[in-house]
Scaffold this motif. Structure first.
Motif, PDB file in Angstrom:
ATOM      1  N   GLY A 195      59.952  16.586  37.010  1.00  0.00           N
ATOM      2  CA  GLY A 195      61.169  16.842  37.769  1.00  0.00           C
ATOM      3  C   GLY A 195      62.352  16.156  37.118  1.00  0.00           C
ATOM      4  O   GLY A 195      62.205  15.456  36.115  1.00  0.00           O
ATOM      5  N   LYS A 196      63.524  16.331  37.723  1.00  0.00           N
ATOM      6  CA  LYS A 196      64.738  15.740  37.151  1.00  0.00           C
ATOM      7  C   LYS A 196      65.694  15.369  38.269  1.00  0.00           C
ATOM      8  O   LYS A 196      65.938  16.165  39.179  1.00  0.00           O
ATOM      9  CB  LYS A 196      65.416  16.736  36.201  1.00  0.00           C
ATOM     10  N   ILE A 197      66.228  14.146  38.217  1.00  0.00           N
ATOM     11  CA  ILE A 197      67.247  13.714  39.175  1.00  0.00           C
ATOM     12  C   ILE A 197      68.576  14.373  38.793  1.00  0.00           C
ATOM     13  O   ILE A 197      69.047  14.233  37.658  1.00  0.00           O
ATOM     14  CB  ILE A 197      67.383  12.183  39.183  1.00  0.00           C
ATOM     15  N   MET A 198      69.190  15.078  39.745  1.00  0.00           N
ATOM     16  CA  MET A 198      70.318  15.952  39.422  1.00  0.00           C
ATOM     17  C   MET A 198      71.693  15.337  39.649  1.00  0.00           C
ATOM     18  O   MET A 198      72.701  15.962  39.327  1.00  0.00           O
ATOM     19  CB  MET A 198      70.210  17.237  40.253  1.00  0.00           C
ATOM     20  N   ASP A 199      71.787  14.127  40.207  1.00  0.00           N
ATOM     21  CA  ASP A 199      73.100  13.505  40.390  1.00  0.00           C
ATOM     22  C   ASP A 199      72.950  11.992  40.363  1.00  0.00           C
ATOM     23  O   ASP A 199      71.843  11.459  40.367  1.00  0.00           O
ATOM     24  CB  ASP A 199      73.763  13.970  41.699  1.00  0.00           C
ATOM     25  N   ASP A 200      74.083  11.294  40.340  1.00  0.00           N
ATOM     26  CA  ASP A 200      74.101   9.829  40.285  1.00  0.00           C
ATOM     27  C   ASP A 200      74.487   9.198  41.612  1.00  0.00           C
ATOM     28  O   ASP A 200      74.754   7.992  41.671  1.00  0.00           O
ATOM     29  CB  ASP A 200      75.079   9.361  39.195  1.00  0.00           C
ATOM     30  N   GLU A 201      74.545   9.991  42.669  1.00  0.00           N
ATOM     31  CA  GLU A 201      74.907   9.459  43.978  1.00  0.00           C
ATOM     32  C   GLU A 201      73.869   8.423  44.417  1.00  0.00           C
ATOM     33  O   GLU A 201      72.665   8.647  44.320  1.00  0.00           O
ATOM     34  CB  GLU A 201      74.966  10.599  45.000  1.00  0.00           C
ATOM     35  N   LYS A 202      74.342   7.275  44.909  1.00  0.00           N
ATOM     36  CA  LYS A 202      73.429   6.220  45.337  1.00  0.00           C
ATOM     37  C   LYS A 202      72.768   6.629  46.652  1.00  0.00           C
ATOM     38  O   LYS A 202      73.446   6.830  47.666  1.00  0.00           O
ATOM     39  CB  LYS A 202      74.179   4.903  45.495  1.00  0.00           C
ATOM     40  N   ALA A 203      71.447   6.772  46.632  1.00  0.00           N
ATOM     41  CA  ALA A 203      70.712   7.233  47.804  1.00  0.00           C
ATOM     42  C   ALA A 203      69.416   6.450  47.944  1.00  0.00           C
ATOM     43  O   ALA A 203      68.721   6.194  46.957  1.00  0.00           O
ATOM     44  CB  ALA A 203      70.408   8.723  47.698  1.00  0.00           C
ATOM     45  N   VAL A 204      69.100   6.065  49.177  1.00  0.00           N
ATOM     46  CA  VAL A 204      67.869   5.348  49.459  1.00  0.00           C
ATOM     47  C   VAL A 204      67.144   6.036  50.615  1.00  0.00           C
ATOM     48  O   VAL A 204      67.753   6.444  51.594  1.00  0.00           O
ATOM     49  CB  VAL A 204      68.144   3.862  49.810  1.00  0.00           C
ATOM     50  N   VAL A 205      65.841   6.187  50.450  1.00  0.00           N
ATOM     51  CA  VAL A 205      64.978   6.725  51.502  1.00  0.00           C
ATOM     52  C   VAL A 205      63.941   5.670  51.834  1.00  0.00           C
ATOM     53  O   VAL A 205      63.245   5.167  50.942  1.00  0.00           O
ATOM     54  CB  VAL A 205      64.273   8.027  51.060  1.00  0.00           C
ATOM     55  N   VAL A 206      63.842   5.322  53.120  1.00  0.00           N
ATOM     56  CA  VAL A 206      62.797   4.407  53.580  1.00  0.00           C
ATOM     57  C   VAL A 206      61.817   5.218  54.417  1.00  0.00           C
ATOM     58  O   VAL A 206      62.163   5.708  55.496  1.00  0.00           O
ATOM     59  CB  VAL A 206      63.367   3.239  54.400  1.00  0.00           C
ATOM     60  N   LEU A 207      60.618   5.390  53.892  1.00  0.00           N
ATOM     61  CA  LEU A 207      59.558   6.123  54.578  1.00  0.00           C
ATOM     62  C   LEU A 207      58.627   5.115  55.240  1.00  0.00           C
ATOM     63  O   LEU A 207      58.013   4.287  54.569  1.00  0.00           O
ATOM     64  CB  LEU A 207      58.774   6.985  53.584  1.00  0.00           C
ATOM     65  N   VAL A 208      58.542   5.187  56.552  1.00  0.00           N
ATOM     66  CA  VAL A 208      57.673   4.286  57.314  1.00  0.00           C
ATOM     67  C   VAL A 208      56.448   5.078  57.768  1.00  0.00           C
ATOM     68  O   VAL A 208      56.574   6.036  58.536  1.00  0.00           O
ATOM     69  CB  VAL A 208      58.395   3.690  58.533  1.00  0.00           C
ATOM     70  N   ILE A 209      55.281   4.690  57.272  1.00  0.00           N
ATOM     71  CA  ILE A 209      54.028   5.347  57.659  1.00  0.00           C
ATOM     72  C   ILE A 209      53.414   4.553  58.801  1.00  0.00           C
ATOM     73  O   ILE A 209      52.971   3.416  58.624  1.00  0.00           O
ATOM     74  CB  ILE A 209      53.055   5.439  56.475  1.00  0.00           C
ATOM     75  N   GLY A 210      53.423   5.145  59.986  1.00  0.00           N
ATOM     76  CA  GLY A 210      52.865   4.477  61.146  1.00  0.00           C
ATOM     77  C   GLY A 210      51.349   4.528  61.142  1.00  0.00           C
ATOM     78  O   GLY A 210      50.734   5.372  60.487  1.00  0.00           O
ATOM     79  N   GLU A 211      50.750   3.642  61.882  1.00  0.00           N
ATOM     80  CA  GLU A 211      49.287   3.567  61.982  1.00  0.00           C
ATOM     81  C   GLU A 211      48.855   3.814  63.426  1.00  0.00           C
ATOM     82  O   GLU A 211      49.246   3.069  64.332  1.00  0.00           O
ATOM     83  CB  GLU A 211      48.798   2.194  61.520  1.00  0.00           C
ATOM     84  N   SER A 212      48.091   4.882  63.646  1.00  0.00           N
ATOM     85  CA  SER A 212      47.513   5.192  64.961  1.00  0.00           C
ATOM     86  C   SER A 212      48.576   5.379  66.041  1.00  0.00           C
ATOM     87  O   SER A 212      48.293   5.171  67.225  1.00  0.00           O
ATOM     88  CB  SER A 212      46.532   4.092  65.392  1.00  0.00           C
ATOM     89  N   ALA A 213      49.767   5.770  65.652  1.00  0.00           N
ATOM     90  CA  ALA A 213      50.841   6.003  66.633  1.00  0.00           C
ATOM     91  C   ALA A 213      50.724   7.434  67.151  1.00  0.00           C
ATOM     92  O   ALA A 213      50.876   8.385  66.393  1.00  0.00           O
ATOM     93  CB  ALA A 213      52.205   5.769  65.992  1.00  0.00           C
TER      94      ALA A 213
END
Length: 506
Positions: A195-213
């Motif tokens: 794949g390829k990152i298409m822009d330089d915009e500062k972006a953050v994703v926080v993925l929280v994987i819950g347990e038994s929720a």
């Protein structure tokens, strides 16, 4: 062997459609087959293996006692899924099941028979006698089975349940199955196309994987208790109905991180994002995830040493220092995955700080909760309130970072049983599992003007875990042949480089 298989006979008696006479005949036939079969196998084991066979029978007695205790106490079935969970369980989790009733069961049903196996004199006899006994056993088994030929269809319809309750065959056969599956798996992931990152915009994703929720106990989904006092007031939070692909951590976490539902091990989201230039961090207080190939993999003990002000025994330590971690990144795209354990049994009351114990009294374990289901639900609901606090605090942290586009996604690996139909915890095969074990929460928050969401009409009524992979690629501006816009909750941010047909070739 009759004692170890009480759950097996109880299931047969409760589920056969035969009348009283037919039911008794079936139960007696199964008892005869079981005893004769075990006699034959024990005879062969002792004759061929001698001392080793004696030790093996003693070990099987201990395992049988443990298995029947868990079947009777937690309504589990010893299938391949259960064996997989056993292999992926840490001592810290397993110790929660160590109770006096377990030890007493092992002592009476396991240790005493094991001692008998080790000390009782054995007359091995001659090979001719062994052959006559085994041949006679086979003849009895075939004769009794032929008298029950009309039950073949019923047995085939209930083979999963019957096989999961039959000791010691349930764990012996399924251990072999799990071992074979692991041997057949590829040594490395199947690589996805670059794949390829298409822009330089500062972006953050926080993925929280819950347990038994489980979705059923989230106020956001209509639960009557205020288990989400903070998130229920949060502006911009999207709440999606979703289901898990499995009822145990290993498979559920794999489904969250992979591009599609498959038994193969494809390159997972953190590995793929890292390989394509994203700054990736994995923080965990859990276990059982598929292979993670990134530079920054931190467990709660390491985070506790790094942030001594946080108690490493609670999931709050996973969220410590996130602002500084994101701000210090030298890359424009950051993916942080937090693999929590907040709602994992059997000791829900140990999973949250005491200030979050809003619902009282609480059961200290699932075993206590069997006698007081309301107390067990209280403890579990407190874990959801703690999750609510952690996610709301995380959103506040991301909102305050004005120079970053940000997103928080929360999804659980699977659900949980809390006494419904006398079932507890999770891990039943999907075909048999109640909906509380696979209906899960799926929550999304993004900063303003980050991405446009698809409308309800563009999405199915219930999402699945594979939406995570493609939605995160969109948020991180990764253009890839692996991306599928049909499994993205956001409107496409870039055009797809390949058609569906071309993509399938990859």
């Amino acid at each position: 062997m009759l004692l170890y298989n009480i759950p097996f006979f109880r299931y047969v008696a409760a589920n056969t459609n035969e009348g009283t006479g037919g039911k008794i005949f079936l139960l007696v036939s199964l008892a005869v087959i079981m005893l004769v079969l075990h006699f034959m196998m024990t005879y062969l084991t002792m004759f061929l293996m001698r001392t080793v066979g004696r030790v093996l029978l003693a070990i099987l007695s201990l395992i049988n006692a443990t298995a029947v205790y868990f079947i009777l106490t937690y309504s589990v079935m010893i299938d391949a899924t259960t064996i997989e969970n056993v292999f992926n369980t840490r001592y810290s989790e397993a110790s929660g099941f160590f109770t006096w009733s377990l030890w007493l069961s092992i002592l009476l049903l396991g240790v005493l028979p094991a001692v008998y196996c080790l000390l009782q004199p054995v007359v091995l006899g001659k090979a001719k006698k062994m052959g006559i006994c085994c041949g006679g056993s086979l003849a009895v088994i075939l004769a009794v089975a032929s008298m029950n030929i009309s039950q073949t269809l019923w047995i085939s319809q209930h083979d999963t349940e019957l096989g999961g309750l039959l000791q010691p065959w349930s764990y012996l056969v399924n251990t072999c199955r799990v071992a074979t599956i692991h041997l057949d798996k590829q040594a490395e992931e199947i690589k996805l196309p670059d794949g390829k990152i298409m822009d330089d915009e500062k972006a953050v994703v926080v993925l929280v994987i819950g347990e038994s929720a489980r979705k059923a106990n989230f106020q956001l989904y209509g639960y009557q208790r205020d288990t989400n006092p903070l998130l229920s007031k949060r502006q911009g939070l999207r709440v999606y109905p979703a289901t898990s692909c499995a009822t145990y951590t290993t498979a559920g976490t794999k489904a969250i991180l992979e591009p599609k539902n498959t038994d193969n091990l494809y390159e997972l989201l953190p590995n793929y994002a890292y390989r394509n230039g994203v700054d990736v961090s994995w923080r965990t207080s859990n276990w059982g995830e598929p292979p993670i190939h990134i530079d920054e993999y931190l467990v709660n003990e390491e985070l506790g040493a790094q942030y001594p002000q946080e108690d490493m025994h609670y999931d709050g330590v996973l969220f410590a220092g996130l602002r500084e971690r994101i701000a210090s990144s030298k890359k424009s795209k950051v993916l942080i995955i937090l693999h929590t354990s907040t709602s994992h049994g059997p000791k829900y009351a140990d999973k949250y700080p005491k200030e979050f114990e809003v619902y009282k009294p609480v059961a200290k374990s699932v075993e206590e909760g069997e006698q007081h289901v309301g107390m067990l639900v209280n403890a579990y609901d407190n874990t959801i309130r703690y999750t609510d606090y952690l996610l709301d605090h995380l959103i506040d942290t991301l909102r305050s970072m004005d120079d970053w586009k940000s997103a928080m996604i929360f999804i659980s690996d699977h659900g949980e049983s809390l006494g419904e139909n006398k079932m507890f915890m999770h891990g039943l095969p999907m075909r048999l599992a109640p909906k509380v074990q696979y209906e899960i929460p799926f929550l999304v928050w993004t900063s303003e003007h980050f991405r446009d969401y698809k409308s309800e009409k563009e999405l199915p009524a219930v999402l699945e875990q594979h939406y995570i992979f493609h939605s995160v690629l969109n948020l991180l501006s990764i253009q890839s042949p692996a991306y599928d816009k049909d499994f993205d909750i956001f409107a496409p941010h870039f055009s797809e480089p390949l058609s569906h047909t071309e993509r399938s070739l990859h």
